[in-house]
Design a protein around this motif. Structure first.
Motif, PDB file in Angstrom:
ATOM      1  N   THR A   1       0.810  -1.343  -0.097  1.00 38.91           N
ATOM      2  CA  THR A   1       0.006   0.044  -0.108  1.00 38.91           C
ATOM      3  C   THR A   1       0.780   1.300   0.133  1.00 38.91           C
ATOM      4  O   THR A   1       1.942   1.555   0.760  1.00 38.91           O
ATOM      5  N   LYS A   2       0.696   2.185  -0.704  1.00 40.27           N
ATOM      6  CA  LYS A   2       1.158   3.559  -0.860  1.00 40.27           C
ATOM      7  C   LYS A   2       0.963   4.304   0.452  1.00 40.27           C
ATOM      8  O   LYS A   2      -0.129   4.376   0.870  1.00 40.27           O
ATOM      9  N   PRO A   3       2.067   4.930   0.955  1.00 40.86           N
ATOM     10  CA  PRO A   3       1.889   5.844   1.963  1.00 40.86           C
ATOM     11  C   PRO A   3       0.648   6.761   1.937  1.00 40.86           C
ATOM     12  O   PRO A   3      -0.094   6.946   2.724  1.00 40.86           O
ATOM     13  N   SER A   4       0.426   7.210   0.574  1.00 39.20           N
ATOM     14  CA  SER A   4      -0.412   8.292   0.518  1.00 39.20           C
ATOM     15  C   SER A   4      -1.963   7.759   0.555  1.00 39.20           C
ATOM     16  O   SER A   4      -2.813   8.340   0.318  1.00 39.20           O
ATOM     17  N   ASP A   5      -1.996   6.498   0.477  1.00 37.82           N
ATOM     18  CA  ASP A   5      -3.193   5.837   0.255  1.00 37.82           C
ATOM     19  C   ASP A   5      -3.425   5.312   1.911  1.00 37.82           C
ATOM     20  O   ASP A   5      -4.571   4.469   1.887  1.00 37.82           O
ATOM     21  N   ILE A   6      -2.746   5.802   2.959  1.00 36.59           N
ATOM     22  CA  ILE A   6      -3.164   5.304   4.236  1.00 36.59           C
ATOM     23  C   ILE A   6      -3.457   6.708   4.976  1.00 36.59           C
ATOM     24  O   ILE A   6      -2.925   7.845   4.853  1.00 36.59           O
ATOM     25  N   GLY A   7      -4.760   6.534   5.627  1.00 33.77           N
ATOM     26  CA  GLY A   7      -5.246   7.877   6.440  1.00 33.77           C
ATOM     27  C   GLY A   7      -5.423   7.336   7.719  1.00 33.77           C
ATOM     28  O   GLY A   7      -5.793   6.350   8.174  1.00 33.77           O
ATOM     29  N   VAL A   8      -4.876   8.326   8.978  1.00 28.47           N
ATOM     30  CA  VAL A   8      -5.376   8.073  10.219  1.00 28.47           C
ATOM     31  C   VAL A   8      -6.230   8.971  10.512  1.00 28.47           C
ATOM     32  O   VAL A   8      -5.863  10.544  10.566  1.00 28.47           O
ATOM     33  N   ILE A   9      -7.385   8.807  11.181  1.00 25.17           N
ATOM     34  CA  ILE A   9      -8.475   9.872  11.386  1.00 25.17           C
ATOM     35  C   ILE A   9      -8.728  10.030  12.781  1.00 25.17           C
ATOM     36  O   ILE A   9      -8.869   8.882  13.507  1.00 25.17           O
ATOM     37  N   GLY A  10      -8.829  11.076  13.423  1.00 21.41           N
ATOM     38  CA  GLY A  10      -9.275  11.082  14.825  1.00 21.41           C
ATOM     39  C   GLY A  10     -10.329  12.273  15.100  1.00 21.41           C
ATOM     40  O   GLY A  10     -10.813  12.859  13.981  1.00 21.41           O
ATOM     41  N   PHE A  11     -10.454  12.678  16.290  1.00 25.52           N
ATOM     42  CA  PHE A  11     -11.542  13.778  16.493  1.00 25.52           C
ATOM     43  C   PHE A  11     -11.350  14.855  17.402  1.00 25.52           C
ATOM     44  O   PHE A  11     -12.113  15.741  17.672  1.00 25.52           O
TER      45      PHE A  11
ATOM     46  N   ARG B   1     -24.788  13.992  20.299  1.00 27.78           N
ATOM     47  CA  ARG B   1     -24.480  12.859  19.762  1.00 27.78           C
ATOM     48  C   ARG B   1     -24.683  12.779  18.296  1.00 27.78           C
ATOM     49  O   ARG B   1     -24.007  12.000  17.649  1.00 27.78           O
ATOM     50  N   GLU B   2     -25.732  13.636  17.579  1.00 28.39           N
ATOM     51  CA  GLU B   2     -25.870  13.734  16.355  1.00 28.39           C
ATOM     52  C   GLU B   2     -24.641  14.078  15.644  1.00 28.39           C
ATOM     53  O   GLU B   2     -24.156  13.832  14.603  1.00 28.39           O
ATOM     54  N   ASP B   3     -24.003  15.314  16.227  1.00 30.41           N
ATOM     55  CA  ASP B   3     -22.804  15.749  15.459  1.00 30.41           C
ATOM     56  C   ASP B   3     -21.818  14.889  15.689  1.00 30.41           C
ATOM     57  O   ASP B   3     -21.157  14.501  14.482  1.00 30.41           O
ATOM     58  N   ASP B   4     -21.451  14.296  16.709  1.00 34.79           N
ATOM     59  CA  ASP B   4     -20.536  13.260  16.678  1.00 34.79           C
ATOM     60  C   ASP B   4     -20.430  11.949  15.798  1.00 34.79           C
ATOM     61  O   ASP B   4     -19.699  11.661  15.383  1.00 34.79           O
ATOM     62  N   LEU B   5     -21.793  11.603  15.806  1.00 33.53           N
ATOM     63  CA  LEU B   5     -22.142  10.272  14.942  1.00 33.53           C
ATOM     64  C   LEU B   5     -21.789  10.928  13.376  1.00 33.53           C
ATOM     65  O   LEU B   5     -21.323  10.067  12.956  1.00 33.53           O
ATOM     66  N   LYS B   6     -22.088  12.205  13.019  1.00 30.53           N
ATOM     67  CA  LYS B   6     -22.055  12.545  11.806  1.00 30.53           C
ATOM     68  C   LYS B   6     -20.350  12.528  11.253  1.00 30.53           C
ATOM     69  O   LYS B   6     -19.899  12.151  10.389  1.00 30.53           O
ATOM     70  N   LEU B   7     -19.662  13.142  12.376  1.00 35.97           N
ATOM     71  CA  LEU B   7     -18.133  12.925  12.402  1.00 35.97           C
ATOM     72  C   LEU B   7     -17.584  11.555  12.182  1.00 35.97           C
ATOM     73  O   LEU B   7     -16.953  11.332  11.067  1.00 35.97           O
ATOM     74  N   PHE B   8     -18.025  10.684  12.958  1.00 37.89           N
ATOM     75  CA  PHE B   8     -17.728   9.156  12.876  1.00 37.89           C
ATOM     76  C   PHE B   8     -18.083   8.489  11.485  1.00 37.89           C
ATOM     77  O   PHE B   8     -17.285   7.572  10.735  1.00 37.89           O
ATOM     78  N   VAL B   9     -19.424   8.991  10.958  1.00 35.85           N
ATOM     79  CA  VAL B   9     -19.706   8.496   9.656  1.00 35.85           C
ATOM     80  C   VAL B   9     -18.726   8.907   8.481  1.00 35.85           C
ATOM     81  O   VAL B   9     -18.311   8.104   7.809  1.00 35.85           O
ATOM     82  N   VAL B  10     -18.233  10.251   8.668  1.00 36.48           N
ATOM     83  CA  VAL B  10     -17.455  10.787   7.773  1.00 36.48           C
ATOM     84  C   VAL B  10     -16.359  10.021   7.718  1.00 36.48           C
ATOM     85  O   VAL B  10     -15.478   9.889   6.783  1.00 36.48           O
ATOM     86  N   ALA B  11     -15.608  10.093   8.944  1.00 43.24           N
ATOM     87  CA  ALA B  11     -14.349   9.112   9.280  1.00 43.24           C
ATOM     88  C   ALA B  11     -14.442   7.684   8.583  1.00 43.24           C
ATOM     89  O   ALA B  11     -13.545   7.315   7.722  1.00 43.24           O
TER      90      ALA B  11
END
Length: 810
Positions: free
Chosen positions: A682-692, A768-778
């Motif tokens: 896997t190319k490094p540019s194809d790897i993402g680390v996502i947090g909040f 809860r709704e705001d953070d759920l949307k963020l989790f869905v995006v991630a």
């Protein structure tokens, strides 16, 4: 890779054996991109010291190198521009050394063009020389007396006959203009930088020149109590952010603060001044990493890949506004790109002019749209002179140019982003609150400050949101209107007494005062000023026919605010010429109002289509997303997606969820997942680390850097990800991205949802709704391999809600 400008002195200094050093220098810049406000940065590779900098975002320059044994050239050499796709092509080439020598030939084309073996040829703007070791030619332009732009390697057969060479794709006037403007900007940026120190014969010490006004006036320095000649010279000579560190010991803290503020503003103003010399299209041309496609066959091939739903949207002939809804990865944006192309192509066939506006949420997304249109062969329609013209722009960029903010000599703040965002916006908010604490003192304010601190548990997020999304989004200009403006249930301050609202209004007023003091203008004010201008009779009757849009496409519509949507409605010539793409389940910036609340998302006004087939993620990831939203029916998010299903091949593995007792062990797991993925191809540019949250993402970045993993922090500023770097980002900033491998960190019970400081049940449901949307995006950024990590006692309720759709390990 990013576009690189290489000064002619650098190429002369490196000489014939400098190919490996230049490659290392370019890779260093790609992995450690300087900010546009950094001035000159120095670094060392392979025993050579380089002076480099950012000319524009994603466009970098190598200004100087030392030591050198250069000899004076017989003829002036040329600086070179290497577009991003050329850098990729060259550094991956098996014989980079030979290509490097051809670059020297191009830089010294006046002498080298007559040399046997190069077989120099020309067809209009395209010049070419032969590359030994393969049947290829290197194409380039020769612009003015001091610049050449390298276009890349091409098959030599193109030059075998006059008929063939006549088909060679020529640079557009817009491209030639962009390259020349970039060269001017690079020379301008270089002019103020001191050269690298080189060993020279002892020279007499020059007599210091008289002190003169510079980026700051002498009287402004004296006003701060700075009168020492050496200190004043040092301050006036500053050219980059690092220079601020060198004056800290020469001035007091009270003197340093206004100098830092003024210097930072000047740096941003200079960076923006260089960029504003180019049109939006020219900026995209310089920052794209793709070679232009040739011909329209790629557009036809793309049409064959669309679903019947998408084809119906693209080819819809009736005059009706379109609302295109769908979950993540369903191709909303690509469908909109294809419709823009269809409108331009159809108008050309009919011999009719058309102006299509394609508005995006930020500059980075605009660059992606531009690359897609290049790949589809739609670039002729991007030219300003084309009768069938497609305009790609962010609303912020459009407003800044429309209002002509440069003439005001003020710096526009970046748009509100609901988290770290623009440092100047946050600094202005902090300054306003600090100033308010000084002004609003006494017994009548003590309880209000206590209430403010209790209601602002998320730092200053609430007051920043109130100013941007309520006061400015509704263009509220007086206290009476502010107090009587209706709010939806659950909105911040909805059930608050008037005394506290008056207190908040005073803070907002002080914020506006702070902006004037600092010389900034809020992006929201630019929007409101633009609305006032386009609603005038003169603009509507005499300028709209030329400056307005026959058709306007809005991407990520759910993230635009009330006043922004109002402005866009005025820019389109007819209500029928409007198309919006949106997904309310991914609304992570605009809390209120929703599109439906202001009449945009209604069946009566729009031709509605919902795309339900996901083309990005595996079936297992899509199943986990369905399971997640299905467990929160009261939020209504699943209704936005309909029968959401995966169209990608193969089921893949279930998302893997792992818990750890400490953050350190979780970060070790992040490192191990990334190393294993890279080992597996896997190319490094194809790897993402996502947090909040930013703090955790800083820890991730530090851990990976210690492990010698190149990191690109995605900050929403449009910086292109290095092909050698792993992307690290918060969920809000990662919108529009996609990765083969995604690692989501910090998904524990105490962090997600984040109920810290939330008292009422109404606010808990909002959070809860705001953070759920963020989790869905991630989650929805992932194409193939998804890892969900947390530390502490229990995982987030969102992970638990997915049940057997995820592989729980610990």
């Amino acid at each position: 890779m990013n576009t690189i400008w290489i000064g002619e002195n650098v190429l002369r200094a490196l000489g014939e054996q400098g190919h490996s050093v230049l490659a290392d220098a370019i890779l260093h810049l790609d992995s450690n991109p300087p900010a546009a406000t950094s001035g000159g940065v120095k670094f060392e590779v392979a025993g050579k010291r380089f002076l480099a900098g950012a000319v524009l975002e994603n466009v970098y320059a190598l200004f100087d190198v030392a030591p050198t044994r250069e000899r004076p050239p017989l003829q002036p050499w040329r600086s070179l521009i290497l577009p991003g796709h050329v850098v990729d092509e060259f550094l991956d080439h098996k014989d980079w050394e030979t290509l490097y020598k051809r670059l020297l030939d191009i830089a010294n084309i006046q002498e080298s063009r007559e040399r046997a073996g190069l077989k120099y040829l020309r067809q209009q703007s395209v010049h070419t020389i032969f590359v030994p070791g393969g049947y290829h030619r290197l194409h380039f332009t020769v612009e003015g007396s001091n610049l050449s732009t390298v276009l890349g390697l091409f098959d030599a057969d193109l030059w075998s006959t006059h008929t063939n060479s006549a088909t060679i794709r020529q640079p557009t006037p817009q491209q030639l203009s962009a390259w020349n403007k970039l060269n001017e900007a690079a020379l301008d940026a270089q002019q103020g930088l001191p050269p690298l120190v080189r060993p020279v014969e002892q020279q007499p010490v020059p007599v210091p020149a008289p002190l003169r006004d510079g980026w700051i006036t002498l009287n402004q320095l004296r006003e701060q109590g700075i009168t020492n000649d050496g200190t004043m010279r040092h301050i006036l000579s500053m050219r980059g952010e690092d220079d601020l560190l060198e004056i800290m010991g020469q001035v007091t803290d009270e003197q340093y603060e206004p100098i830092e503020r003024a210097f930072t503003k000047w740096l941003h103003s200079e960076a923006r001044r260089r960029e504003r010399k180019l049109t939006t299209l020219e900026v995209y041309q310089l920052t794209t990493s793709s070679r232009s496609a040739h011909g329209a066959r790629s557009y036809e091939a793309a049409m064959a890949l669309l679903t019947s739903q998408q084809i119906n949207v693209v080819n819809l002939g009736r005059d009706v506004p379109i609302r295109l809804q769908g979950g993540p990865g369903t191709g909303k944006t690509f469908t909109a790109v294809m419709r823009a192309g269809m409108l331009a192509r159809r108008a050309k066939e009919q011999g009719q002019p058309v102006r299509v506006g394609f508005f995006v949420f930020n500059h980075d997304l605009g660059g992606r749209i531009f690359e897609q249109m290049l790949a589809l062969g739609l670039d002729p329609f991007l030219e300003d002179t084309s009768p069938q013209h497609i305009v790609i722009t962010s609303l912020h960029d459009w407003c800044a140019r429309f209002v002509k903010v440069d003439e005001l000599k003020v710096e526009p703040l970046a748009p509100y982003r609901a988290e770290k965002g623009d440092s100047h916006r946050r600094a202005a908010i902090e300054l306003a609150v600090d100033e308010a604490r000084k002004r609003l003192r006494g017994p009548e304010y003590d309880h209000l400050w206590a209430l403010f601190d209790m209601k602002s548990k998320n730092g200053l997020w609430e007051i920043e949101t109130e100013i941007s999304q309520f006061i400015k989004a509704r263009d509220i200009v007086d206290l009476s209107s502010y107090l009587t403006e209706k709010r939806p249930p659950g909105w911040w301050l909805a059930n608050t007494e008037k005394a506290f609202k008056k207190f908040v209004w005073e803070i907002a007023s002080i914020y506006n005062d702070a902006l004037r003091t600092l010389g900034f203008v809020d992006s929201d004010d630019l929007t409101n000023d633009a609305i006032k201008e386009v609603t005038k009779t003169v603009w509507q009757q005499y300028r709209k026919p030329e400056q307005g849009f026959d058709y306007l496409i809005l991407d990520e519509a759910q993230d635009f605010f009330r006043n922004q949507l109002t402005l866009l409605r005025h820019l389109v010539k007819r209500p029928e010429g409007f198309m919006m793409c949106f997904d309310e389940a991914q609304a992570v910036y605009s809390r209120y109002p929703s599109l439906r609340d202001i009449g945009f998302d209604t069946e009566a006004r729009f031709q509605g289509t919902r795309l339900e087939q996901n083309f990005r993620s595996t079936r297992q990831i899509v199943a986990a997303l369905q399971q997640l939203l299905g467990n929160y029916p009261t939020l209504g998010l699943v209704d936005n997606w309909g029968a959401f299903s995966s169209g990608s091949e193969g089921t893949g593995e279930r998302p893997v969820a792992c818990g750890f007792s400490s953050a350190a062990t979780m970060l070790d797991q992040v490192r191990d997942i990334i190393r294993g993925s890279i080992r597996n191809g896997t190319k490094p540019s194809d790897i993402g680390v996502i947090g909040f949250d930013e703090e955790l993402m800083e820890q991730v970045s530090d851990q990976l850097k210690r492990s010698e993993v190149a990191v690109h922090r995605l900050m929403g500023d449009g910086k292109r990800t290095s092909s050698k770097a792993v992307t690290v980002s918060t969920a809000r900033q990662v919108k529009g991205q996609q990765f083969e491998v995604c690692v989501i960190v910090g998904a524990d019970r105490d962090r997600l949802p984040n109920f810290k400081g939330v008292k009422s049940e109404v606010y808990r449901e909002q959070r809860r709704e705001d953070d759920l949307k963020l989790f869905v995006v991630a989650m929805s950024r992932c194409k193939r391999s998804l890892h969900l990590l947390w530390h502490g006692t229990e995982p987030s309720e969102f992970i638990s809600a997915m049940g057997g759709a995820v592989d729980m390990r610990g």
